[in-house]
Design a protein around this motif. Structure first.
Motif, mmCIF file in Angstrom:
data_model
loop_
_atom_site.group_PDB
_atom_site.id
_atom_site.type_symbol
_atom_site.label_atom_id
_atom_site.label_comp_id
_atom_site.label_asym_id
_atom_site.label_seq_id
_atom_site.Cartn_x
_atom_site.Cartn_y
_atom_site.Cartn_z
ATOM 1 N N GLY A 253 -12.147 -7.604 7.044
ATOM 2 C CA GLY A 253 -13.105 -8.679 6.870
ATOM 3 C C GLY A 253 -12.481 -9.831 6.111
ATOM 4 N N GLY A 254 -13.263 -10.533 5.302
ATOM 5 C CA GLY A 254 -12.757 -11.709 4.598
ATOM 6 C C GLY A 254 -12.498 -11.486 3.134
ATOM 7 N N SER A 255 -12.363 -10.221 2.722
ATOM 8 C CA SER A 255 -12.239 -9.923 1.299
ATOM 9 C C SER A 255 -10.789 -9.673 0.910
ATOM 10 C CB SER A 255 -13.074 -8.675 0.963
ATOM 11 O OG SER A 255 -12.531 -7.540 1.636
ATOM 12 N N PHE A 256 -10.577 -9.504 -0.398
ATOM 13 C CA PHE A 256 -9.320 -8.952 -0.863
ATOM 14 C C PHE A 256 -9.201 -7.517 -0.357
ATOM 15 C CE2 PHE A 256 -9.595 -12.406 -3.862
ATOM 16 C CZ PHE A 256 -8.271 -12.704 -4.175
ATOM 17 N N ALA A 257 -7.978 -7.023 -0.352
ATOM 18 C CA ALA A 257 -7.767 -5.643 0.073
ATOM 19 C C ALA A 257 -6.602 -5.054 -0.690
ATOM 20 C CB ALA A 257 -7.508 -5.563 1.573
ATOM 21 N N VAL A 258 -6.714 -3.774 -0.999
ATOM 22 C CA VAL A 258 -5.610 -3.016 -1.573
ATOM 23 C C VAL A 258 -5.177 -1.997 -0.529
ATOM 24 C CG1 VAL A 258 -4.864 -1.435 -3.385
ATOM 25 C CG2 VAL A 258 -6.416 -3.313 -3.940
ATOM 26 N N LEU A 259 -3.953 -2.131 -0.042
ATOM 27 C CA LEU A 259 -3.370 -1.168 0.878
ATOM 28 C C LEU A 259 -2.493 -0.239 0.064
ATOM 29 C CD1 LEU A 259 -2.298 -3.550 3.799
ATOM 30 C CD2 LEU A 259 -4.503 -2.436 3.412
ATOM 31 N N THR A 260 -2.748 1.042 0.136
ATOM 32 C CA THR A 260 -2.050 1.975 -0.736
ATOM 33 C C THR A 260 -1.535 3.175 0.041
ATOM 34 O OG1 THR A 260 -2.241 3.356 -2.717
ATOM 35 C CG2 THR A 260 -4.222 3.115 -1.360
ATOM 36 N N ALA A 261 -0.383 3.672 -0.390
ATOM 37 C CA ALA A 261 0.197 4.876 0.188
ATOM 38 C C ALA A 261 0.039 6.069 -0.737
ATOM 39 C CB ALA A 261 1.678 4.647 0.486
ATOM 40 N N VAL A 262 -0.532 5.860 -1.931
ATOM 41 C CA VAL A 262 -0.712 6.927 -2.918
ATOM 42 C C VAL A 262 -2.110 6.797 -3.507
ATOM 43 C CG1 VAL A 262 1.759 6.975 -3.479
ATOM 44 C CG2 VAL A 262 0.216 5.520 -4.805
ATOM 45 N N PRO A 263 -2.625 7.860 -4.121
ATOM 46 C CA PRO A 263 -3.909 7.733 -4.815
ATOM 47 C C PRO A 263 -3.799 6.701 -5.935
ATOM 48 C CG PRO A 263 -3.353 10.048 -4.496
ATOM 49 C CD PRO A 263 -2.131 9.257 -4.121
ATOM 50 N N LEU A 264 -4.825 5.879 -6.076
ATOM 51 C CA LEU A 264 -4.792 4.820 -7.076
ATOM 52 C C LEU A 264 -5.095 5.353 -8.469
ATOM 53 C CD1 LEU A 264 -6.599 1.806 -5.363
ATOM 54 C CD2 LEU A 264 -4.150 2.261 -5.530
ATOM 55 N N ALA A 265 -4.381 4.825 -9.460
ATOM 56 C CA ALA A 265 -4.696 5.110 -10.853
ATOM 57 C C ALA A 265 -6.035 4.479 -11.204
ATOM 58 C CB ALA A 265 -3.594 4.564 -11.758
ATOM 59 N N PRO A 266 -6.733 5.009 -12.205
ATOM 60 C CA PRO A 266 -8.041 4.436 -12.566
ATOM 61 C C PRO A 266 -7.994 2.947 -12.876
ATOM 62 C CG PRO A 266 -7.731 6.561 -13.635
ATOM 63 C CD PRO A 266 -6.430 6.235 -12.974
ATOM 64 N N PRO B 56 4.974 -1.397 -7.701
ATOM 65 C CA PRO B 56 6.289 -0.869 -7.330
ATOM 66 C C PRO B 56 6.271 0.652 -7.257
ATOM 67 C CG PRO B 56 6.480 -2.534 -9.053
ATOM 68 C CD PRO B 56 5.025 -2.213 -8.925
ATOM 69 N N SER B 57 7.137 1.193 -6.460
ATOM 70 C CA SER B 57 7.195 2.640 -6.271
ATOM 71 C C SER B 57 7.359 3.343 -7.609
ATOM 72 C CB SER B 57 8.363 3.003 -5.354
ATOM 73 O OG SER B 57 8.153 2.485 -4.067
ATOM 74 N N GLY B 58 6.521 4.359 -7.830
ATOM 75 C CA GLY B 58 6.595 5.153 -9.042
ATOM 76 C C GLY B 58 5.849 4.587 -10.227
ATOM 77 N N ARG B 59 5.194 3.447 -10.055
ATOM 78 C CA ARG B 59 4.440 2.860 -11.162
ATOM 79 C C ARG B 59 2.950 2.995 -10.901
ATOM 80 N NH1 ARG B 59 8.005 -2.038 -13.659
ATOM 81 N NH2 ARG B 59 10.055 -1.125 -13.236
ATOM 82 N N HIS B 60 2.173 2.478 -11.853
ATOM 83 C CA HIS B 60 0.734 2.705 -11.791
ATOM 84 C C HIS B 60 -0.076 1.434 -11.980
ATOM 85 C CE1 HIS B 60 1.646 6.971 -11.888
ATOM 86 N NE2 HIS B 60 2.392 6.749 -12.967
ATOM 87 N N ALA B 61 0.548 0.266 -11.862
ATOM 88 C CA ALA B 61 -0.191 -0.986 -12.047
ATOM 89 C C ALA B 61 0.489 -2.091 -11.265
ATOM 90 C CB ALA B 61 -0.270 -1.363 -13.528
ATOM 91 N N PHE B 62 -0.269 -3.137 -10.991
ATOM 92 C CA PHE B 62 0.313 -4.334 -10.405
ATOM 93 C C PHE B 62 1.289 -4.958 -11.393
ATOM 94 C CE2 PHE B 62 -3.892 -4.196 -8.205
ATOM 95 C CZ PHE B 62 -3.393 -3.932 -6.946
#
Length: 741
Positions: free
Chosen positions: A635-648, A698-704
């Motif tokens: 749609g027209g929103s932001f999006a997070v594309l992820t290959a791993v479960p997201l940190a809280p 980045p790979s192996g990290r937990h935040a933008f």
């Protein structure tokens, strides 16, 4: 003459109902923003002008809701061929039938047909109103008040009040004059004759564009539609209309035209191809788009494409400011992102034009000979045929960096000084990969990029800096004068301070190696501290997966003591951009004056540079047995594309943005998105509504890498349009059902 003032304030007035203006209105309508479009003519301009768009622009038309309609009138092009004066092929630049955006890399079309589709879509949108047959005579704004637009029609003069005005009114823009913008001449001007023909005669052509590289008579030829063709010739008498015999001679290499044959000249017109760019694109809430902001020679087919990219870049930002509490500074990123990009495209078109046509001077034959030699270099043709749209310059909404600390160090380093500067007037120079801190010059620091003032600076070699000093950007050793100006080194400079005047590091202008700013693992607070200065800048705590979504930590104090902390709440981000940092911090321990630590034996990995600022690819997906395109899912929103479960913490940021979270595994896209992320060495990407990658995990990290830079720009008030709870799921099996358009 009295002026009738409309008592209703209008969110956005768009001056000009060409493809750029109408597309901007349709994109704003998709964000719920009402517009009034003012157009001089009652109907569309009936003669063809633009004839080609690339796959990125096809994607923009998809966002405007015109995918199926445009597909029906467009046809793919095989690419570009360079021909010598005897029409022998010198080189071929192929274009794929499906590019990374999910469409043919080049599509041919008839502009009047496109404009008819746009006008029909405009009539269907309740948020849009078109007022044709009017002449805009004034655009004014005093301070922070509404913009006043005065226009004239058969009934007299009328005045509208608008929150913003988009000037899409072409090369002779009234809006450009109203904001005091002037043209910067990029030194290209040639007079050509353009001939559009409709014929059923057998034309000798391929399904692409021919460029005849002949200094005496350069020409361009292309098939536009089933029976539509275009020729462009550079002639010494371009202002003289071609008679039948002269035209038969010019087109003879492609088609034989007997007298009385079916060969209709739809249009014959002289054009002056120019390369220009406006010196500024905005004043307050008045913006320039399309030909009002830039003029591009046609040699790479990017004139209309550049204008539609303007619309795509600006509309979501404007909608966010008008309807979702976005910071006014968000609108500054329109020009800082689009102007360098447009300048690059214009210069590429100029370079292609000079290379193909040879120019009009005594060195033309030499340039054509050099072009022929270059075309025989293995791999060079393939390199030149790559995507014509470069990555956006680094900035608040494009987090491109190489430093190992990511956003935390820069949030602490740049944030405190943006809020007031070091005590005693000490100056900080933010050596970001994307430019200088606010106290310095904002320049595009990409390799080989152009500075914002148009000067070319070699970023990868030992190019001279603005003060004439040679600065080695790649070296891992300090400069010869022992002052390290090493932007990209993993290693610190000699000694404790990257730049110092005395051994104790207490020079008036010093640069602390940011890699050491928060390097200890035995303290909870490692403040950046200038020796002899009482100012302490506390770090934020480490945010571990499973922890609370309150990632604000202790508020970051500026030198005057004012709190500048940022706190996340569902649907809300509060505080200045520089106070929210990613997860890198320190466990509990003692606080105290900071002293740089020795370099660790294991260097930090270099953060990826390739994805931020570039568009996310759009593969076909198969979800619940149905095929759909990625953007139709998002749609027209932001999006997070992820290959791993997201940190809280990432989940909280995603929710605050109203972003859709998409697990890229099992999307039925043949692994395209997962492979793209692996190649970029990231676990997740944050994609803007215009489908540009804004930030990465980045790979192996937990935040933008740099939430601090963009958080407050996007959300300063509550989210007015929260997504339904089910839209936040990362289970790909239910994504299609949760899609809203």
């Amino acid at each position: 003459m009295s002026v009738e003032t409309d008592s209703t304030d209008i969110p956005v007035v768009i001056v000009g109902a060409g493809p750029v203006g109408v597309t901007a209105a349709l994109l704003l309508a998709r964000h719920g923003v009402r517009t009034v479009v003012l157009e001089r003519h009652h109907d569309i301009y009936p003669l063809p002008r633009a004839v080609a768009v690339d796959d990125e622009v096809r994607r923009i038309l998809q966002s405007a809701g015109l995918e199926e309609e445009f597909t029906a009138i467009a046809r793919p092009s095989r690419g570009l061929r360079l021909l010598d004066p005897r029409h022998r092929v010198m080189a071929e630049f192929p274009r794929a039938e499906q590019g990374p955006h999910g469409f043919p890399q080049t599509s041919m079309f008839d502009q009047p047909e496109l404009e008819r589709l746009l006008r029909k879509a405009l009539a269907r949108a309740p948020e849009c109103e078109l007022r044709g047959g009017v002449e805009v005579v004034g655009v004014e704004q005093d301070g922070a008040g509404p913009v006043r637009v005065t226009y004239r029609d058969s009934a007299g003069e009328h005045r509208l009040r608008a929150d913003a005005v988009l000037g899409c009114d072409g090369a002779n823009s009234v809006t450009r004059a109203a904001i005091g913008a002037t043209w910067e001449d990029l030194r290209f001007e040639e007079r050509w004759t353009v001939v559009d023909v409709r014929t059923t005669l057998p034309v000798r052509c391929w399904e692409g564009v021919d460029q005849v590289c002949d200094p005496a008579r350069p020409a361009t030829f292309m098939r536009v539609g089933e029976d539509r063709y275009r020729w462009e010739f550079r002639l010494p008498d371009a202002d003289t209309e071609l008679d039948h015999d002269r035209l038969r001679e010019l087109v003879a290499p492609w088609v034989d035209v007997p007298y009385g044959a079916d060969f209709e000249v739809v249009r014959q017109a002289p054009y002056t191809f120019r390369a220009r760019i406006a010196d500024h694109w905005r004043r307050d809430r008045v913006f320039l788009l399309g030909d009002a902001a830039h003029l591009t020679p046609p040699f790479v087919g990017q004139g209309l494409c550049t204008g539609l990219r303007d619309a795509h870049n600006l509309t979501w930002k404007l909608a966010r400011v008008l309807r979702q509490g976005g910071e006014e500074r968000l609108l500054d990123t329109y020009e800082t992102e689009r102007k360098p990009h447009a300048r690059h495209v214009i210069r590429l078109a100029v370079a292609m034009g000079w290379a193909m046509t040879g120019g009009q001077d005594s060195a033309a034959a030499l340039r054509r000979g050099a072009l022929g030699a270059m075309c025989r270099v293995p791999g060079l043709v393939a390199l030149a045929g790559r995507d014509l749209s470069p990555a956006l310059s680094a900035g608040p909404l494009v987090r491109r960096r190489t430093g190992p600390l990511g956003g935390l160090a820069e949030g602490l380093w740049a944030g405190a000084w943006r809020s007031g500067g070091l005590a005693g007037g000490r100056r900080v120079e933010g050596r970001r990969s994307g430019g200088w801190a606010d106290g310095g010059r904002a320049e595009d620091r990409r390799p080989g990029g152009l500075a914002s003032d148009g000067r070319a600076e070699g970023r990868l070699s030992k190019s001279p800096a603005s003060d004439g000093r040679a600065e080695d950007r790649l070296s891992k050793s300090p400069a010869s004068d022992s002052r390290a100006v090493n932007r990209r080194s993993e290693a610190p400079a000699d000694g404790d301070f990257a730049e110092r005047g005395r051994s104790d590091g207490s020079a008036d202008n010093f640069r602390l190696p940011l890699r050491h700013a928060i390097d200890s693992t035995d303290r909870s607070r490692a403040p950046l501290h200038h020796p002899g200065d009482s100012t302490e800048l506390p770090c934020l705590p480490l945010h571990q997966p499973g922890a609370s979504t309150d990632v604000s930590g202790p508020p970051l104090q500026n030198p005057e003591g004012a709190a500048s902390g940022l706190r996340l709440e569902p649907g809300r981000l509060e505080g200045p951009a520089d106070s929210l940092c990613p997860e890198r911090g320190h466990p509990a321990g003692s606080a105290g004056d900071f002293h740089p630590q020795p370099r660790p034996t294991t260097p930090h990995p270099r953060l990826p540079r390739t994805l931020p600022g570039t568009p996310c690819p759009q593969p076909w997906l198969t979800i619940d047995g149905r095929r759909t395109r990625l953007d139709d899912l998002l749609g027209g929103s932001f999006a997070v594309l992820t290959a791993v479960p997201l940190a809280p913490a990432l989940t909280a940021v995603s929710h605050a943005l109203g972003a859709r979270t998409i697990d890229v595994s099992g999307l039925g896209d043949d692994g395209v998105l997962a492979g793209w992320m692996r190649a970029g060495r990231v676990d997740a990407v944050l994609v803007r509504p215009d489908r540009v990658v804004m930030d990465v995990v980045p790979s192996g990290r937990h935040a933008f890498t740099d939430t601090a830079a963009w958080a407050s720009l996007l959300h300063t008030t509550r989210n007015l349009f929260p997504l339904p709870h089910h839209a936040q799921r990362t289970d790909h099996t239910s994504l299609l059902r949760s899609t809203t358009r």
